[in-house]
Design a protein around this motif. Structure first.
Motif, mmCIF file in Angstrom:
data_model
loop_
_atom_site.group_PDB
_atom_site.id
_atom_site.type_symbol
_atom_site.label_atom_id
_atom_site.label_comp_id
_atom_site.label_asym_id
_atom_site.label_seq_id
_atom_site.Cartn_x
_atom_site.Cartn_y
_atom_site.Cartn_z
ATOM 1 N N UNK A 113 0.826 -1.201 0.000
ATOM 2 C CA UNK A 113 0.000 0.000 0.000
ATOM 3 C C UNK A 113 0.862 1.253 0.000
ATOM 4 N N UNK A 114 1.959 1.184 0.719
ATOM 5 C CA UNK A 114 2.884 2.317 0.784
ATOM 6 C C UNK A 114 4.169 1.917 0.062
ATOM 7 N N UNK A 115 4.511 2.649 -0.950
ATOM 8 C CA UNK A 115 5.739 2.352 -1.682
ATOM 9 C C UNK A 115 5.528 1.601 -2.971
ATOM 10 N N UNK A 116 4.290 1.110 -3.220
ATOM 11 C CA UNK A 116 4.005 0.414 -4.467
ATOM 12 C C UNK A 116 4.667 -0.953 -4.541
ATOM 13 N N UNK A 117 4.962 -1.381 -5.732
ATOM 14 C CA UNK A 117 5.571 -2.694 -5.965
ATOM 15 C C UNK A 117 7.068 -2.621 -5.697
ATOM 16 N N UNK A 118 7.546 -3.565 -4.890
ATOM 17 C CA UNK A 118 8.966 -3.586 -4.535
ATOM 18 C C UNK A 118 9.518 -4.996 -4.708
ATOM 19 N N UNK A 119 10.779 -5.077 -5.026
ATOM 20 C CA UNK A 119 11.456 -6.356 -5.203
ATOM 21 C C UNK A 119 11.765 -6.957 -3.832
#
Length: 306
Positions: free
Chosen positions: A58-64
């Motif tokens: 929700x916070x920061x979007x898509x992350x690896x």
């Protein structure tokens, strides 16, 4: 001493251009299949693998996140509970289904069954019924308030166990799947029995073997390949169990949870929980588990056949 010269056929290998042309012709025939295979199998697997390395937050979007999704899957109690449930389903339902299908195929092949053509069509007919229709039909039969079970309870004044209760719902689903696929497996076994040389039966009868001895020593060993194939298909189908529990979930919400089977759990994660990345990871792990077990069944069947 005379020298021995090797015999030659006088045929020369085709020119290099001819071999290249034959290779191109072969790829023309194989190319459409390879394209479809890459599009409908390799591409989805590759995309699922790509999704499994990310997490949508929700916070920061898509992350690896690397292998964190796989670690979560191996520690997920709901997922492994679902795997254990379909493993139990496999251990009980598949032998029953294949055993009944084999008995029907042997009865048809014996030549002593009256009305063989009608009986063969009758047994195969449930396979022609779509899984959704079959599950809805059996769901109505199982109903304790409006179905056949309710009618029996009212007519006889008894109280039959609820087939959709938490303790019986897995057996009820197994009954539906068995009803659907006995005819399919029967056709595989019956087709294999029809190509067994009749000379084997005649030799066994000359040696004094009875019908049961012929079945055990001739017929079943002769169709072992078909038995292995049907078992592998059934193993894969058991781990892919989705339609029946998904449709019956509205009739038995307390018995069929959102993680009743791995596929149902994946569907819930993806479309209800909006966790597509983790759902892709669960799908990959489940596919790997299915592949390992199916391969083990194949190796065991090939070892016995050898």
């Amino acid at each position: 001493m005379t020298a021995v010269t090797p015999l030659t056929t006088g045929r020369r290998p085709p020119p290099r251009g001819t071999r290249a042309r034959r290779g191109r012709v072969g790829w023309i025939f194989v190319g459409p299949f390879m394209a479809v295979f890459a599009l409908v199998f390799l591409a989805p697997v590759a995309y699922s693998l790509y999704l499994s390395f990310f997490r949508d937050q929700l916070v920061g979007g898509t992350s690896f996140v690397g292998l964190e999704n796989f670690q979560r899957a191996f520690e997920d109690e709901k997922f492994w509970e679902a795997v254990g449930r379909v493993a139990l389903f496999l251990a009980v339902q598949v032998p029953v289904m294949l055993g009944l299908a084999l008995l029907v195929a042997l009865a048809l092949d014996s030549g002593r069954l009256y009305g063989k053509s009608f009986f063969r069509i009758s047994v195969f007919l449930p396979y022609a019924v779509p899984a959704v229709v079959a599950t809805l039909m059996w769901g109505f039969i199982y109903g304790t308030r409006f179905g056949l079970v309710a009618n029996i309870n009212d007519s006889l004044g008894v109280s039959l166990p609820d087939p959709l209760s938490p303790s019986l719902v897995l057996a009820s689903i197994g009954n539906i799947v068995t009803w659907e696929f006995i005819g399919y497996n029967m056709l595989i076994f019956y087709s294999a029995l029809r190509v067994v040389p009749k000379s084997l039966y005649e030799a066994a009868e000359i040696d004094g073997a009875g019908q049961w001895r012929i079945i055990a020593a001739v017929k079943i060993p002769a169709i072992r390949g078909a038995l292995v194939i049907a078992t592998i298909f059934s193993v894969i189908g058991s781990f892919q169990l989705f339609n029946e529990p998904s449709i019956l979930q509205s009739l038995a919400p307390n018995a069929i949870t959102t993680y009743f089977t791995p596929n149902l759990y994946t569907f819930t994660l993806s479309f209800s929980g909006r966790q597509q990345n983790y759902a892709a990871t669960v799908s990959l792990v489940m596919g790997l588990v299915t592949m390992i077990i199916a391969y083990a069944v194949q190796l065991r069947g090939m070892r016995k056949e050898a």
